[in-house]
Write an enzyme that holds these catalytic residues in place. Structure first.
Site, PDB file in Angstrom:
ATOM      1  N   SER A 185       0.642  -1.314  -0.020  1.00  0.00           N
ATOM      2  CA  SER A 185       0.160  -0.018  -0.005  1.00  0.00           C
ATOM      3  C   SER A 185       0.791   1.243  -0.061  1.00  0.00           C
ATOM      4  O   SER A 185       1.432   1.409  -0.858  1.00  0.00           O
ATOM      5  CB  SER A 185      -1.170   0.009   1.208  1.00  0.00           C
ATOM      6  OG  SER A 185      -2.128   1.087   1.141  1.00  0.00           O
ATOM      7  N   GLU A 219     -10.019  -3.967  -6.368  1.00  0.00           N
ATOM      8  CA  GLU A 219      -9.544  -2.762  -5.304  1.00  0.00           C
ATOM      9  C   GLU A 219      -9.219  -1.478  -5.989  1.00  0.00           C
ATOM     10  O   GLU A 219      -8.939  -1.274  -7.363  1.00  0.00           O
ATOM     11  CB  GLU A 219      -8.443  -3.131  -4.401  1.00  0.00           C
ATOM     12  CG  GLU A 219      -7.390  -3.080  -5.319  1.00  0.00           C
ATOM     13  CD  GLU A 219      -5.834  -3.407  -4.338  1.00  0.00           C
ATOM     14  OE1 GLU A 219      -5.644  -2.349  -3.598  1.00  0.00           O
ATOM     15  OE2 GLU A 219      -5.305  -4.608  -4.106  1.00  0.00           O
ATOM     16  N   HIS A 272      -8.193  -5.175  -0.515  1.00  0.00           N
ATOM     17  CA  HIS A 272      -6.737  -4.496  -0.607  1.00  0.00           C
ATOM     18  C   HIS A 272      -5.764  -5.004   0.331  1.00  0.00           C
ATOM     19  O   HIS A 272      -6.213  -5.237   1.384  1.00  0.00           O
ATOM     20  CB  HIS A 272      -7.119  -3.136  -0.192  1.00  0.00           C
ATOM     21  CG  HIS A 272      -5.891  -2.141  -0.123  1.00  0.00           C
ATOM     22  ND1 HIS A 272      -5.063  -1.790  -1.143  1.00  0.00           N
ATOM     23  CD2 HIS A 272      -5.178  -1.488   0.843  1.00  0.00           C
ATOM     24  CE1 HIS A 272      -4.128  -1.021  -0.706  1.00  0.00           C
ATOM     25  NE2 HIS A 272      -4.392  -0.978   0.522  1.00  0.00           N
TER      26      HIS A 272
END
Length: 340
Positions: free
Chosen positions: A170, A265, A295
């Site tokens: 991320s 996502e 995610h």
């Protein structure tokens, strides 16, 4: 597979891997995230400057027991803590510098310890898990500086650039890419490779919001817009030093990159755009597309079969780009002995 001609007429390639099918665990986790995580993110979008309880998540995660039989050594970098994690039986012929996700706002060493331990086993590597500085006190440029401090620590430990891989999930995926670009900007030798899991790669959310992502089980369009505005405000304030979008950088000399992302996502478009820019620049990039996952799904590898499979692919990539030699091992052992 897509191939292009790079520098010196060397052929580089981009490869897409599509992983279909979903486990019952994946379906249950997706449903739970829709109820709990997505609603929590909705609340954050209404008040982006509210940092509690996000700054407590890593502290709460610290109550969980450490992964069994895993060696964990506390490391103090100049401006942040880190942990050296080594799974049982690891030869430590290579190293990974890991940068956790959490939107530059939350998570840390505790939330990602289990993932890092699994990656250590899959990659047969020591992992330096970096608890970099975050908002609201520090911006992404400080986090990149912390990553560079982590790399210096690994070099002093005896590793060489071609034995180290940068990795993150991320926001940490963004930082791994940004750290590699910072090394190139400084004229430094890049690491052997970069792994980015569900990475943020474009700080401009326009292309992301243009995609239909109603299936995303964690984020809403309003939340992504709020995050983009929050990040833009920070960039215009005191955190504006070299905060760049990796997709807009010169990628020609980037080391090999491996990207894993869910097809459901919001950050799917970020991953696909990074892949296209890498291949167009003549660099090597592997893109793994996972159907129906949340995610950052490898973070749930303790309960998610797809997460464990993804980490095995990541481990294979790390081993592929960091071939070890006897000479490297001797030099590394000498450096470690000299540091005692």
């Amino acid at each position: 597979m897509r191939k292009t001609q790079g520098k010196d007429n060397v052929v580089h390639s981009g490869t897409r891997h599509h992983h279909r099918g979903r486990s019952p665990q994946s379906m249950a986790l997706t449903a739970g995230c829709r109820i709990i995580v997505k609603n929590a993110v909705r609340l954050w979008a209404l008040q982006p400057n509210l940092h509690w309880p996000f700054d407590s998540i890593d502290r709460i995660a610290g109550w969980a027991p450490h992964p069994p039989a895993v060696s964990i050594r506390r490391v103090e970098l100049p401006t942040c803590p880190a942990e050296l994690v080594c799974a049982p039986g690891t030869s430590a012929r290579r190293a990974v510098l890991y940068l956790h996700g959490g939107a530059f706002l939350t998570c840390g060493l505790n939330t990602h310890r289990s993932l890092v331990a699994r990656l250590s086993s899959a990659a047969d590597a020591e992992i330096l898990n970096v608890g970099y500085r975050m908002f609201p006190s520090y911006g992404p440029s400080a986090a990149v500086a912390d990553a560079l401090d982590g790399l210096r620590w690994l070099l002093r430990r005896g590793y060489r650039d071609h034995e180290i891989v940068l990795a993150g999930d991320s926001a940490g995926g963004y930082l791994a890419l940004a750290t590699a670009l910072e090394l190139l900007h400084r004229g430094r030798t890049p690491t052997a490779g970069v792994v980015a899991i569900s990475p943020l790669t474009d700080l401009d959310s326009a292309h992301r919001l243009a995609q239909p992502h109603s299936r995303c089980s964690m984020f809403t369009a309003r939340a992504m817009t709020a995050f983009s505005r929050y990040l833009t405000a920070q960039r215009r304030g005191r955190f504006n030093r070299r905060i760049v979008s990796p997709v807009d950088a010169d990628l020609e000399n980037m080391p090999p990159v491996s990207i894993h992302v869910s097809t459901d996502e919001f950050l799917l478009s970020d991953a696909e755009l990074m892949y296209r820019r890498m291949v167009d620049a003549g660099a090597q990039c592997d893109l793994h597309l996972w159907d129906g996952q949340i995610h950052d799904f490898p973070l749930a590898a303790d309960i998610l079969p797809e997460g464990r499979r993804a980490l095995r692919y990541v481990g294979d990539f790390v081993k592929r780009v960091t071939p070890a030699s006897v000479e490297d091992a001797v030099a590394r052992d000498y450096a470690r002995a000299a540091s005692l």
